[in-house]
Design a protein around this motif. Sequence first.
Motif, PDB file in Angstrom:
ATOM      1  N   ILE A 159      68.118  56.991  18.446  1.00 33.32           N
ATOM      2  CA  ILE A 159      67.957  58.242  17.500  1.00 33.32           C
ATOM      3  C   ILE A 159      68.334  57.840  16.196  1.00 33.32           C
ATOM      4  N   LEU A 160      67.246  58.098  15.175  1.00 31.10           N
ATOM      5  CA  LEU A 160      68.191  57.975  13.679  1.00 31.10           C
ATOM      6  C   LEU A 160      67.975  59.496  13.217  1.00 31.10           C
ATOM      7  N   VAL A 161      69.264  59.904  12.162  1.00 28.90           N
ATOM      8  CA  VAL A 161      68.626  61.001  11.266  1.00 28.90           C
ATOM      9  C   VAL A 161      69.266  60.465   9.596  1.00 28.90           C
ATOM     10  N   SER A 162      67.359  60.779   9.540  1.00 32.35           N
ATOM     11  CA  SER A 162      67.170  60.141   8.063  1.00 32.35           C
ATOM     12  C   SER A 162      67.050  61.138   7.216  1.00 32.35           C
ATOM     13  N   VAL A 166      63.121  57.538  18.250  1.00 33.79           N
ATOM     14  CA  VAL A 166      63.242  59.094  17.202  1.00 33.79           C
ATOM     15  C   VAL A 166      63.825  59.002  16.359  1.00 33.79           C
ATOM     16  N   ILE A 167      63.537  60.265  14.906  1.00 36.71           N
ATOM     17  CA  ILE A 167      63.298  59.836  13.712  1.00 36.71           C
ATOM     18  C   ILE A 167      63.661  61.305  13.919  1.00 36.71           C
ATOM     19  N   PHE A 168      64.727  61.704  13.222  1.00 31.17           N
ATOM     20  CA  PHE A 168      65.137  63.378  12.746  1.00 31.17           C
ATOM     21  C   PHE A 168      65.144  62.894  11.172  1.00 31.17           C
ATOM     22  N   LEU A 169      64.318  63.676  10.959  1.00 31.63           N
ATOM     23  CA  LEU A 169      64.652  63.726   9.747  1.00 31.63           C
ATOM     24  C   LEU A 169      64.402  65.240   8.712  1.00 31.63           C
ATOM     25  N   PHE A 173      55.923  53.638  11.133  1.00 25.86           N
ATOM     26  CA  PHE A 173      55.920  54.989  12.050  1.00 25.86           C
ATOM     27  C   PHE A 173      55.304  55.227  13.939  1.00 25.86           C
ATOM     28  N   ALA A 174      54.719  54.288  13.684  1.00 31.88           N
ATOM     29  CA  ALA A 174      53.095  54.573  15.102  1.00 31.88           C
ATOM     30  C   ALA A 174      54.468  54.255  15.890  1.00 31.88           C
ATOM     31  N   GLY A 175      54.287  55.713  17.066  1.00 35.00           N
ATOM     32  CA  GLY A 175      54.044  55.573  18.564  1.00 35.00           C
ATOM     33  C   GLY A 175      56.237  56.437  17.929  1.00 35.00           C
ATOM     34  N   LYS A 176      56.285  56.496  16.990  1.00 30.58           N
ATOM     35  CA  LYS A 176      58.356  57.502  16.800  1.00 30.58           C
ATOM     36  C   LYS A 176      57.771  58.292  17.288  1.00 30.58           C
ATOM     37  N   MET A 177      58.920  59.324  17.519  1.00 28.99           N
ATOM     38  CA  MET A 177      59.027  60.586  18.109  1.00 28.99           C
ATOM     39  C   MET A 177      59.945  61.323  15.852  1.00 28.99           C
ATOM     40  N   VAL A 178      58.657  61.783  15.585  1.00 32.07           N
ATOM     41  CA  VAL A 178      59.302  62.400  13.836  1.00 32.07           C
ATOM     42  C   VAL A 178      59.502  64.216  14.974  1.00 32.07           C
ATOM     43  N   LEU A 191      72.893  72.136  16.742  1.00 37.54           N
ATOM     44  CA  LEU A 191      72.304  71.609  16.348  1.00 37.54           C
ATOM     45  C   LEU A 191      72.188  70.359  17.470  1.00 37.54           C
ATOM     46  N   ALA A 192      73.135  70.629  18.108  1.00 39.08           N
ATOM     47  CA  ALA A 192      73.322  70.348  19.344  1.00 39.08           C
ATOM     48  C   ALA A 192      72.114  70.241  20.777  1.00 39.08           C
ATOM     49  N   ASP A 193      72.548  71.275  20.726  1.00 40.46           N
ATOM     50  CA  ASP A 193      71.316  72.267  21.633  1.00 40.46           C
ATOM     51  C   ASP A 193      70.075  73.090  21.217  1.00 40.46           C
ATOM     52  N   TRP A 194      69.751  72.408  19.302  1.00 45.24           N
ATOM     53  CA  TRP A 194      67.991  72.241  19.639  1.00 45.24           C
ATOM     54  C   TRP A 194      67.407  71.332  19.561  1.00 45.24           C
ATOM     55  N   ALA A 195      68.534  69.816  19.850  1.00 48.28           N
ATOM     56  CA  ALA A 195      68.350  68.422  20.181  1.00 48.28           C
ATOM     57  C   ALA A 195      67.703  68.225  21.569  1.00 48.28           C
ATOM     58  N   LYS A 196      68.748  69.194  21.657  1.00 47.32           N
ATOM     59  CA  LYS A 196      68.025  68.932  23.779  1.00 47.32           C
ATOM     60  C   LYS A 196      67.050  69.727  23.816  1.00 47.32           C
ATOM     61  N   ILE A 197      66.550  70.633  24.022  1.00 44.93           N
ATOM     62  CA  ILE A 197      65.219  71.289  23.425  1.00 44.93           C
ATOM     63  C   ILE A 197      64.515  70.419  23.038  1.00 44.93           C
ATOM     64  N   VAL A 198      64.174  69.386  21.957  1.00 44.76           N
ATOM     65  CA  VAL A 198      62.721  69.265  21.639  1.00 44.76           C
ATOM     66  C   VAL A 198      63.479  67.728  22.590  1.00 44.76           C
ATOM     67  N   LEU A 199      63.796  67.365  22.440  1.00 46.81           N
ATOM     68  CA  LEU A 199      64.025  66.075  23.171  1.00 46.81           C
ATOM     69  C   LEU A 199      63.656  66.396  24.917  1.00 46.81           C
ATOM     70  N   GLY A 200      63.327  67.136  24.978  1.00 49.89           N
ATOM     71  CA  GLY A 200      63.145  67.646  26.189  1.00 49.89           C
ATOM     72  C   GLY A 200      64.785  67.189  27.270  1.00 49.89           C
TER      73      GLY A 200
END
Length: 159
Positions: A4-7, A78-81, A103-108, A150-159
């Motif tokens: 995972i990257l946070v850009s 995965v890229i959190f943008l 970004f093909a195939g990357k979760m953004v 932020l961690a709680d939200w990330a867990k939700i969106v990452l599944g």
Amino acid sequence: MKKILVSYFSATGTTKTLAEKMAAAIGADTKPIEPAVPYTAADLQWTDPNSRSSIEMKADKAKRPALKAAADVAAYDVIFLGFPIWWYTAPTIVNAYLESGDFAGKMVIPFATSGSSGMGRVLDDLRPSAPDADWRAGRRFDAGTSEAALADWAKIVLG
């Protein structure tokens, strides 16, 4: 395990602070999105129709600010943008970033900072710049959002 990257693009430091909290919360790497020519305080005067930010966001939506470096996302799944909301959407430098990498195939997953504006047209405006990405719904956060939230939200969106 997903890499995972946070850009993020941060004009004033607010989004940088949130992005660093996000990265710490989820164990991600961080990379700033930097303009070739840094923004000055005068460039960010949104009430001045002749300021750089006003021109970039209103004059020619297809024109992109030059980047200091192209997106390098090959090693990530995965890229959190992150970015501030400008005129109810992402600044055009974020489009430039997306258009500079593969970004093909990357979760953004976009996330934004704003005092009061919501995500507005973010997905509609960013998706064409990386049409082969796996886009997920984003969220706006206040600058003071906790690392735990932020961690709680990330867990939700990452599944």
